[in-house]
Structure formats: C-alpha cells, structure tokens
Design an enzyme around this catalytic site. Structure first.
Site, mmCIF file in Angstrom:
data_model
loop_
_atom_site.group_PDB
_atom_site.id
_atom_site.type_symbol
_atom_site.label_atom_id
_atom_site.label_comp_id
_atom_site.label_asym_id
_atom_site.label_seq_id
_atom_site.Cartn_x
_atom_site.Cartn_y
_atom_site.Cartn_z
ATOM 1 N N HIS A 279 6.416 8.384 3.508
ATOM 2 C CA HIS A 279 6.437 7.928 2.104
ATOM 3 C C HIS A 279 5.861 8.953 1.149
ATOM 4 O O HIS A 279 4.826 9.550 1.399
ATOM 5 C CB HIS A 279 5.810 6.547 1.930
ATOM 6 C CG HIS A 279 4.350 6.445 2.272
ATOM 7 N ND1 HIS A 279 3.362 6.687 1.352
ATOM 8 C CD2 HIS A 279 3.711 6.090 3.414
ATOM 9 C CE1 HIS A 279 2.183 6.479 1.930
ATOM 10 N NE2 HIS A 279 2.367 6.133 3.174
ATOM 11 N N ASP A 291 -1.959 10.839 4.143
ATOM 12 C CA ASP A 291 -1.224 9.598 3.873
ATOM 13 C C ASP A 291 -0.459 9.695 2.564
ATOM 14 O O ASP A 291 -1.010 9.394 1.518
ATOM 15 C CB ASP A 291 -2.211 8.433 3.855
ATOM 16 C CG ASP A 291 -1.522 7.094 3.759
ATOM 17 O OD1 ASP A 291 -0.311 7.031 3.959
ATOM 18 O OD2 ASP A 291 -2.214 6.091 3.471
ATOM 19 N N GLU A 325 5.470 2.914 -0.760
ATOM 20 C CA GLU A 325 5.017 2.224 0.456
ATOM 21 C C GLU A 325 3.665 1.546 0.211
ATOM 22 O O GLU A 325 3.421 0.433 0.668
ATOM 23 C CB GLU A 325 4.881 3.224 1.622
ATOM 24 C CG GLU A 325 4.609 2.563 2.974
ATOM 25 C CD GLU A 325 3.142 2.322 3.277
ATOM 26 O OE1 GLU A 325 2.855 1.537 4.183
ATOM 27 O OE2 GLU A 325 2.265 2.907 2.610
ATOM 28 N N GLU A 326 2.803 2.239 -0.531
ATOM 29 C CA GLU A 326 1.409 1.788 -0.636
ATOM 30 C C GLU A 326 1.230 0.469 -1.377
ATOM 31 O O GLU A 326 0.425 -0.350 -0.980
ATOM 32 C CB GLU A 326 0.547 2.867 -1.318
ATOM 33 C CG GLU A 326 0.405 4.160 -0.516
ATOM 34 C CD GLU A 326 -0.410 3.982 0.761
ATOM 35 O OE1 GLU A 326 -0.811 2.855 1.067
ATOM 36 O OE2 GLU A 326 -0.636 4.995 1.453
ATOM 37 N N ASP A 353 3.760 8.165 9.599
ATOM 38 C CA ASP A 353 2.842 7.668 8.568
ATOM 39 C C ASP A 353 1.515 7.265 9.198
ATOM 40 O O ASP A 353 1.009 6.183 8.979
ATOM 41 C CB ASP A 353 3.476 6.486 7.817
ATOM 42 C CG ASP A 353 2.591 6.003 6.665
ATOM 43 O OD1 ASP A 353 1.668 6.750 6.273
ATOM 44 O OD2 ASP A 353 2.804 4.887 6.175
ATOM 45 N N HIS A 423 -6.935 6.649 2.190
ATOM 46 C CA HIS A 423 -7.055 6.030 0.849
ATOM 47 C C HIS A 423 -8.340 6.405 0.112
ATOM 48 O O HIS A 423 -8.778 5.671 -0.771
ATOM 49 C CB HIS A 423 -6.957 4.497 0.940
ATOM 50 C CG HIS A 423 -5.658 4.007 1.504
ATOM 51 N ND1 HIS A 423 -5.387 2.675 1.711
ATOM 52 C CD2 HIS A 423 -4.543 4.654 1.891
ATOM 53 C CE1 HIS A 423 -4.182 2.524 2.209
ATOM 54 N NE2 HIS A 423 -3.639 3.728 2.336
#
Ligand SMILES: [Zn+2]
Length: 459
Positions: A279, A291, A325-326, A353, A423
């Site tokens: 992503h 990520d 995606e997130e 991912d 994140h």
C-alpha cells in the site's frame, strides 16, 4: 556459416528453456542484490516525499512518482485507478500531562488515533481510570466510568514469537476502545501504544466510532509505552490524579486519489492475472518506510527483476500500489470490485505489508492441493534461508481478491523489530536495511516465477 548461426541460436534457446529453477532463482537473487532498484525507490519515497496519508499532498506525489517510475520500466501497461478516499488531518501537535495536584504536572507523549475527533479547543481534563480489557470496563460500569477518561493499558504479549499475534491480541483497545468506553459515559480514551518496546514514541493507527453520532464521539489518543507505565504507577499511588490532553485533528470531505497499476502482459495466458502489491498510503508520523514503502518498492521491483532476469511470464503480472489501506481500505475494495466486474481471473495475489525486514517465507490462503504444490518448491528457497511456508492470514489489500480456487499470499519477514516502528515517528528510511529489503523483493519474484511456470493447480 549460416548453419553455425542456426546451431548457435538453437543451443541458446535450449539453454534458456532448460535452465533449472535453481539457476533462475539464483539469477533473481543475484540481480536483486547487485542491481536492485527497491532501495533507491524507497529512498525517494521516504526522504523526498515523506508520509503519505490518504488525501495528503504526500500521497498525491507518491502516486505521480511511482507511476512515472513504472512507466520508465517499459512495462506493457501502466495506469491509475481512481478511488475516493477519506481525508483525516492531525493538525497541530497534541499536548498532554498528568496532574497530581493543582499546578503539579508531568507532560507525557501522546498522538491522536487516526479518525479520532479533536478535544474541545481548550483540551479535556478529567479523572482517569485504567483497564486492561473490555470485561473490566463492564465490571466497573457507569458508576465508576462516567465523566472520566478510560486508559486502556493491556501490553502486547512479549512471549509470542509471531509479533503480529501479539498485535492482534491488543489492537481492539485501539480500534474499538472509544466505542466501548462511550457505552459507560467516558469522556475520552487513552490507549497504550501497540509497541513491544518501552520508549517515548506514541504509535497511531485507525480507530472506529461505528454508528455513534458525530456529536457524541469522544476523542481517542495513543500514549507512549514509557508514559503508559508512568501513568499506571501514578494511578496506583493516587486514584485522584487527573489527565489533560488537547488534540486538533479533523475529518475532512473525501477526496479523489488513485491505485497505481503496472502490468507485464502474459505471453500465453494474458487473461490470467498474478498480482503483487503493497500500500502506497502511510501514517503521517514517520515516512512510512516499513509500512508500507518497503512493500511498494519490493512489488515494483518484482516486475523489473523478472525483466532483468530474462523471464517472459506466460501469465499477466500486475503490480498494484493500493491507496488507503491504513484508514479505509478503499483502494483494495475498489480494485477487487472492478476486477470482479470485468471478470478478471486473478489466479494468484501476493502482498508485502509486514515491513522490509529479512524475509522468512510466506503465509498462504489456499486449498490443501495448492499448498502441497507450494511445499514442493520449499527446497529451492533453502539457499536463501527462506523456510516459513504456512497456511494462514495474508494481507488486507489482497484478501478481497480471494476466491474458491486461487492462491492469496503474504510475504513474511522477520517480525521482531516491526512494532518498534509501526505507525510511529521512527518508521523512517534509516530503519530499513538495504540487503534485507532486496532479499524480500527477490523472494517475492521467485515465488511469482514458480507460480507462473507451473500454474496454479486446480483443486
Ligand atoms: Zn501496512
């Protein structure tokens, strides 16, 4: 002379045709490690473009950049697939402290969870009650929770070797914490960061309000693991301490964005699609290198490594860089929906991912028949220390493509350090190792090569 020429052409063709799988895999890995592009692409994506939250300028620039880079590879087709995405912005940096007595405060590190509402403009200050899970919340009930901030403090389980399992065991606090706390009249929630390590960095991630009306939504933030420990200790000493925080995030109207798609059209079965992807969007605190910048550039390099290794796939190989995606999965849903409408037969889909760390293998969602076929290739991967072939969950972006007969897979890198960065503001380019990233790209390419050569067995 002419005869000699024909003879040479003939032997050359035989040589290519009869190359062993061992030799082809060797070529793929060598090319990735000595002439890979994934690391350069990631450098640009991370250090020149930066974070890529859906609807942001970074996301827009990442779409343009990756499209241009795919075009430069000379693929058969490159295009953008439009998709509407949510747009959430963090606003000014959050601020929080623990108040032990009027005027006596301890600042702590927090960040708003993705999708959260802001606090009132002057912030929110209230008593705070710690729980480890939703059952504890229920036991405490409205009498003990109303008007307070709920502090979810269940840590990730350290003894689980698969750290994604530890994440899975905790993430409901982040995703559903606000919904559950609202039932008992809480005014806000603070969630311990999904991080196995003790440090000062708060980790964001998506949360939901389900059907709670906008005016009743309570703000939700993550607190660093160090500060979660401090807060918990202070609460044990004095139940009457207060917690203050202010955050300034906002949900704006949806905006137009894109999935980026490139294709090498198959020479024999152009209507059978094999997909690789990651992503393109990322959270806003770091630059999304692990990520999922890593998965993006590895997937791009799969098509390039096939070309560089002289492999002409029989089936159509697509790279899809999914948007959103997130915080919505809109890109993946859009792609699967259109593929279904067009009747495109996706026989295989592979997602990266789980970070750009040393690849260990793959997990597969497929039939036993298909899995046995995969297991027969295991020894080919042995020289590259790829040994993990398991059935199980794959990835959020490829899951919507799963049907009864195809194979859907996820690259499984070593996961011990992933949640140190996930994140958070330290998900940055320097945290990715060049060789590890390149080994991942090669490992994906090798699997794509084998599936293309032998086909996905019918069940
Ligand atoms: Zn991701």
């Amino acid at each position: 002379m002419k005869r000699l020429f024909i003879f040479l052409i003939f032997t050359f063709s035989i040589a290519l045709f009869s190359q062993t799988d061992e030799a082809v895999l060797k070529k793929i890995y060598t090319t990735s490690l000595t002439n890979g592009k994934s690391y350069d692409w990631l450098n640009h994506l991370s250090t020149q473009i930066g974070s890529r939250l859906s609807g942001s300028l970074g996301a827009e620039r990442a779409v343009a950049y990756t499209k241009a880079e795919l075009e430069a590879l000379g693929l058969d087709k490159v295009w953008l697939q439009p998709v509407m995405v949510p747009r959430w912005v963090r606003g000014a940096k959050e601020y929080a402290y623990i108040e032990t007595a009027p005027g006596k405060t301890n600042t702590v590190n927090i960040c708003a969870l993705g999708g959260s509402v802001a606090t009132p403009s002057l912030g929110i200050k209230a008593h705070i009650v710690e729980v480890k899970n939703f059952e504890e919340l229920e036991t405490l009930g409205k009498a003990n929770i109303e008007g307070k901030i709920v502090f979810y403090n269940r840590p990730m389980q350290a003894d689980l070797i698969q750290t994604f399992d530890a994440y899975g065991g905790c993430v409901n606090q982040r995703y559903k914490g606000a919904v559950e706390a609202t039932k008992y009249g809480a005014v806000a929630v603070i969630v311990r960061s999904m991080n196995l390590r003790l440090d000062d960095l708060p980790h964001t991630g998506s949360m939901a309000y389900d059907d709670i009306p906008v005016e009743k939504r309570i703000p939700a933030a993550a607190i660093s693991t160090n500060d979660a420990e401090i807060l918990s200790t202070m609460l044990q000493l004095d139940k009457n301490i207060k917690f203050y925080f202010k955050q300034n995030c906002k949900q704006l109207a949806d905006v137009q964005s894109y999935n980026v798609i490139g294709e090498i059209t198959g020479s024999q079965f152009p209507n059978e699609y094999m997909l690789v992807g990651g992503h393109l969007d990322s959270w806003d605190l770091g630059d999304g290198s692990h990520d999922d910048g890593a998965g993006v550039v590895q997937s791009m390099d799969v098509l390039r490594l096939l070309k560089e290794s002289g492999i002409k796939p029989k089936r159509s190989i697509r790279v899809v860089l999914f948007m959103n995606e997130e915080n919505g999965l809109r890109g993946a849903n859009k792609y699967a929906e259109e593929a279904k409408q067009k009747g495109e037969n996706h026989v295989f889909a592979l997602e990266s991912d789980a970070g750009g760390f040393t690849p260990r293998g793959f997990s597969f969602d497929c039939s036993d028949n298909n899995f046995n076929q995969i297991l027969s290739w295991q020894t080919l991967f042995k020289p590259y220390l790829i040994h993990y072939f398991e059935k199980g969950g794959t990835g959020a972006d490829v899951s919507p493509l799963k049907n009864k007969s195809n194979v859907v897979a996820g690259l499984r890198p070593d996961s011990q350090r992933y949640f140190d960065h996930h994140h958070a503001s330290n998900d940055t380019f320097d945290a990715v190792n060049k060789r590890e990233l390149e080994l991942g790209a090669a490992t994906m390419t090798a699997l794509v090569y084998l599936f293309d050569k032998y086909g996905v067995k019918n069940n």
